[in-house]
Motif scaffolding. Structure first.
Motif, PDB file in Angstrom:
ATOM      1  N   LEU A  21      -4.324  12.482  -6.178  1.00 26.38           N
ATOM      2  CA  LEU A  21      -5.293  12.221  -7.551  1.00 26.38           C
ATOM      3  C   LEU A  21      -6.027  10.870  -7.316  1.00 26.38           C
ATOM      4  CD1 LEU A  21      -2.299  13.267  -9.899  1.00 26.38           C
ATOM      5  CD2 LEU A  21      -4.564  14.636  -9.440  1.00 26.38           C
ATOM      6  N   VAL A  22      -5.447   9.913  -7.003  1.00 32.18           N
ATOM      7  CA  VAL A  22      -5.983   8.534  -7.113  1.00 32.18           C
ATOM      8  C   VAL A  22      -7.198   8.383  -6.107  1.00 32.18           C
ATOM      9  CG1 VAL A  22      -5.741   6.223  -7.320  1.00 32.18           C
ATOM     10  CG2 VAL A  22      -4.165   7.441  -8.657  1.00 32.18           C
ATOM     11  N   THR A  23      -6.822   8.507  -4.888  1.00 34.65           N
ATOM     12  CA  THR A  23      -7.774   8.274  -3.759  1.00 34.65           C
ATOM     13  C   THR A  23      -9.057   8.767  -3.962  1.00 34.65           C
ATOM     14  OG1 THR A  23      -5.865   8.074  -2.485  1.00 34.65           O
ATOM     15  CG2 THR A  23      -7.951   8.351  -1.286  1.00 34.65           C
ATOM     16  N   PRO A  24      -9.368  10.048  -4.237  1.00 29.89           N
ATOM     17  CA  PRO A  24     -10.700  10.792  -4.300  1.00 29.89           C
ATOM     18  C   PRO A  24     -11.382   9.891  -5.392  1.00 29.89           C
ATOM     19  CG  PRO A  24      -9.180  12.392  -3.923  1.00 29.89           C
ATOM     20  CD  PRO A  24      -8.288  11.145  -4.057  1.00 29.89           C
ATOM     21  N   ALA A 134      -9.682  20.620  -5.537  1.00 29.78           N
ATOM     22  CA  ALA A 134      -9.856  20.049  -6.804  1.00 29.78           C
ATOM     23  C   ALA A 134      -9.946  18.693  -6.898  1.00 29.78           C
ATOM     24  CB  ALA A 134      -9.023  20.933  -7.925  1.00 29.78           C
ATOM     25  N   ALA A 135      -8.915  18.145  -6.457  1.00 28.37           N
ATOM     26  CA  ALA A 135      -8.705  16.727  -6.099  1.00 28.37           C
ATOM     27  C   ALA A 135      -9.967  15.943  -5.456  1.00 28.37           C
ATOM     28  CB  ALA A 135      -7.296  16.434  -5.525  1.00 28.37           C
ATOM     29  N   SER A 136     -10.366  16.566  -4.191  1.00 24.07           N
ATOM     30  CA  SER A 136     -11.319  15.977  -3.414  1.00 24.07           C
ATOM     31  C   SER A 136     -12.659  16.093  -4.010  1.00 24.07           C
ATOM     32  CB  SER A 136     -11.246  16.625  -2.179  1.00 24.07           C
ATOM     33  OG  SER A 136     -10.066  16.625  -1.331  1.00 24.07           O
ATOM     34  N   LEU A 137     -12.777  17.006  -4.835  1.00 23.42           N
ATOM     35  CA  LEU A 137     -13.937  17.153  -5.479  1.00 23.42           C
ATOM     36  C   LEU A 137     -14.218  16.139  -6.458  1.00 23.42           C
ATOM     37  CD1 LEU A 137     -16.309  19.052  -5.886  1.00 23.42           C
ATOM     38  CD2 LEU A 137     -15.165  20.513  -7.725  1.00 23.42           C
ATOM     39  N   LYS A 239      11.025   8.536   3.921  1.00 21.52           N
ATOM     40  CA  LYS A 239      10.346   8.128   5.162  1.00 21.52           C
ATOM     41  C   LYS A 239       9.106   8.875   5.303  1.00 21.52           C
ATOM     42  CE  LYS A 239      11.462   6.139   9.562  1.00 21.52           C
ATOM     43  NZ  LYS A 239      12.729   6.400  10.801  1.00 21.52           N
ATOM     44  N   LEU A 240       8.863   9.890   5.066  1.00 16.74           N
ATOM     45  CA  LEU A 240       7.730  10.692   5.213  1.00 16.74           C
ATOM     46  C   LEU A 240       6.664   9.998   4.267  1.00 16.74           C
ATOM     47  CD1 LEU A 240       8.643  14.285   5.449  1.00 16.74           C
ATOM     48  CD2 LEU A 240       7.810  12.787   7.562  1.00 16.74           C
ATOM     49  N   GLY A 241       6.867   9.730   3.131  1.00 15.89           N
ATOM     50  CA  GLY A 241       6.123   9.336   1.928  1.00 15.89           C
ATOM     51  C   GLY A 241       5.806   7.806   2.146  1.00 15.89           C
ATOM     52  N   MET A 242       6.585   7.128   2.775  1.00 17.71           N
ATOM     53  CA  MET A 242       5.996   5.760   3.250  1.00 17.71           C
ATOM     54  C   MET A 242       5.106   5.818   4.160  1.00 17.71           C
ATOM     55  SD  MET A 242       9.945   3.880   3.108  1.00 17.71           S
ATOM     56  CE  MET A 242       9.561   2.398   3.735  1.00 17.71           C
ATOM     57  N   VAL A 243       5.287   6.520   5.046  1.00 19.12           N
ATOM     58  CA  VAL A 243       4.226   6.537   6.376  1.00 19.12           C
ATOM     59  C   VAL A 243       2.851   7.204   5.840  1.00 19.12           C
ATOM     60  CG1 VAL A 243       3.756   7.911   8.361  1.00 19.12           C
ATOM     61  CG2 VAL A 243       5.907   6.854   8.159  1.00 19.12           C
ATOM     62  N   GLU A 244       3.014   8.217   4.762  1.00 23.89           N
ATOM     63  CA  GLU A 244       1.868   8.763   4.186  1.00 23.89           C
ATOM     64  C   GLU A 244       0.938   7.727   3.568  1.00 23.89           C
ATOM     65  OE1 GLU A 244       0.201  11.620   5.039  1.00 23.89           O
ATOM     66  OE2 GLU A 244       1.842  10.938   6.749  1.00 23.89           O
ATOM     67  N   VAL A 245       1.669   6.775   2.774  1.00 28.37           N
ATOM     68  CA  VAL A 245       1.159   5.618   2.112  1.00 28.37           C
ATOM     69  C   VAL A 245       0.267   4.898   3.031  1.00 28.37           C
ATOM     70  CG1 VAL A 245       1.570   3.441   0.984  1.00 28.37           C
ATOM     71  CG2 VAL A 245       2.763   5.540   0.257  1.00 28.37           C
ATOM     72  N   VAL A 246       0.858   4.725   4.299  1.00 31.40           N
ATOM     73  CA  VAL A 246       0.054   3.742   5.365  1.00 31.40           C
ATOM     74  C   VAL A 246      -1.084   4.531   5.710  1.00 31.40           C
ATOM     75  CG1 VAL A 246       0.194   3.000   7.634  1.00 31.40           C
ATOM     76  CG2 VAL A 246       2.220   2.683   5.903  1.00 31.40           C
ATOM     77  N   PHE A 247      -1.063   5.850   6.081  1.00 26.74           N
ATOM     78  CA  PHE A 247      -2.326   6.551   6.214  1.00 26.74           C
ATOM     79  C   PHE A 247      -3.028   6.918   5.371  1.00 26.74           C
ATOM     80  CE2 PHE A 247       0.225   8.262   9.998  1.00 26.74           C
ATOM     81  CZ  PHE A 247      -0.449   8.370  10.885  1.00 26.74           C
ATOM     82  N   THR A 248      -2.936   6.752   4.004  1.00 28.74           N
ATOM     83  CA  THR A 248      -3.878   6.898   2.894  1.00 28.74           C
ATOM     84  C   THR A 248      -4.665   5.601   2.859  1.00 28.74           C
ATOM     85  OG1 THR A 248      -2.470   8.395   1.626  1.00 28.74           O
ATOM     86  CG2 THR A 248      -4.124   7.235   0.425  1.00 28.74           C
ATOM     87  N   VAL A 249      -3.733   4.373   2.831  1.00 29.97           N
ATOM     88  CA  VAL A 249      -4.541   3.219   2.970  1.00 29.97           C
ATOM     89  C   VAL A 249      -5.618   3.016   4.179  1.00 29.97           C
ATOM     90  CG1 VAL A 249      -4.245   0.631   3.176  1.00 29.97           C
ATOM     91  CG2 VAL A 249      -2.652   1.910   1.986  1.00 29.97           C
ATOM     92  N   VAL A 250      -5.146   3.636   5.374  1.00 33.16           N
ATOM     93  CA  VAL A 250      -6.236   3.448   6.438  1.00 33.16           C
ATOM     94  C   VAL A 250      -7.355   4.554   6.152  1.00 33.16           C
ATOM     95  CG1 VAL A 250      -6.083   4.054   8.806  1.00 33.16           C
ATOM     96  CG2 VAL A 250      -4.265   3.081   8.206  1.00 33.16           C
ATOM     97  N   LEU A 251      -7.038   5.533   5.582  1.00 30.74           N
ATOM     98  CA  LEU A 251      -8.207   6.362   4.973  1.00 30.74           C
ATOM     99  C   LEU A 251      -9.186   5.661   4.456  1.00 30.74           C
ATOM    100  CD1 LEU A 251      -9.426   9.273   4.683  1.00 30.74           C
ATOM    101  CD2 LEU A 251      -8.110   9.496   2.653  1.00 30.74           C
TER     102      LEU A 251
END
Length: 258
Positions: A21-24, A134-137, A239-251
């Motif tokens: 929700l927040v990233t886009p 919808a979120a990406s839009l 653990k999956l969520g923690m790694v996804e936070v990193v990937f989102t930051v890299v994005l």
């Protein structure tokens, strides 16, 4: 946060949705600042967006609940719905009434998603694709308050970034399924790897012709490796969520340095 808040619909229990929700919106905000179209209306838009998600979540709960239990979701649904509508009205007053045209783009995304919820299939892959779209839009909504200006100059970067955001977050939907609900499914694993691999090829092709920087291809290549390797490790949701936070930051970093 009390469990009652989750059970009665006042607080969504989809923790992975927050980044989506927040990233886009954050990226769209930065694009608007760079283009000189930013204004105070963006604060109202963000409130409308987040409260609207809360209302959508409660509408989904109401639709799939047994008739005898639907009453528990009415209060949060009405509260968040009215609050989102109020924030939306403030947004239109600040950004211009032309922004209402974006509603036509959201209808074919949200209505089928609610229909899936009514059939208790909101976690289906199609439902994930609709909500991610919808979120990406929102990236384009924040950048182009008047959708008619989308065809003006300098539209390519916002559209490509929106596509990259969708590619990443929908890939995450598939990837998370291979680690939790569809763990052990070769079909879902193949779909996840194929999606991430295709995103890498597209990013590399665009980088090759000078449309995108090379690091977008590197980013999606990393997500492809993640999609192929991590499901073998049996990681916990935390653990999956923690790694996804990193990937989102890299994005976000990939976007910022472009």
């Amino acid at each position: 946060m009390s469990g009652r808040a989750f059970r009665t619909g006042w607080v969504p229990n989809q923790h992975g949705a927050w980044a989506m929700l927040v990233t886009p919106f954050a990226i769209g905000l930065i694009l608007a600042v760079r283009a000189g179209t930013a204004g105070g209306w963006l604060l109202a838009l963000f409130a409308c967006w987040m409260l609207g998600y809360f209302a959508f979540h409660d509408a989904s709960l109401w639709l799939k609940a047994a008739p005898s239990r639907r009453h528990r979701y009415l209060a949060p649904l009405i509260t968040y719905g009215l609050a989102s509508a109020t924030a939306g009205l403030v947004t239109l007053m600040g950004a211009g009434w032309a922004m209402a045209w974006w509603g036509l783009a959201y209808l074919p995304l949200l209505l089928p998603a609610l229909w899936l919820a009514s059939r208790r299939q909101e976690r289906a892959t199609a439902g994930g694709a609709l909500t991610v779209a919808a979120a990406s839009l929102m990236t384009l909504v924040a950048r182009f308050p008047d959708p008619r200006t989308l065809t003006a100059a300098e539209w390519l970067t916002p559209v490509l970034v929106t596509g990259a955001v969708f590619a990443y977050f929908f890939g995450t939907v598939l990837y998370v399924k291979t680690n939790i609900r569809e763990r052990g499914s070769r079909g879902f694993l193949l779909a996840s790897i194929t999606w991430h691999g295709a995103a890498t090829v597209v990013a590399a092709t665009l980088a090759g012709v000078g449309v995108l920087p090379w690091w977008w291809a590197a980013f999606f290549a990393a997500t492809t490796i993640r999609a192929a390797w991590v499901p073998r490790l049996g990681w916990s949701a935390r653990k999956l969520g923690m790694v996804e936070v990193v990937f989102t930051v890299v994005l976000i970093v990939c976007f910022l340095v472009a």
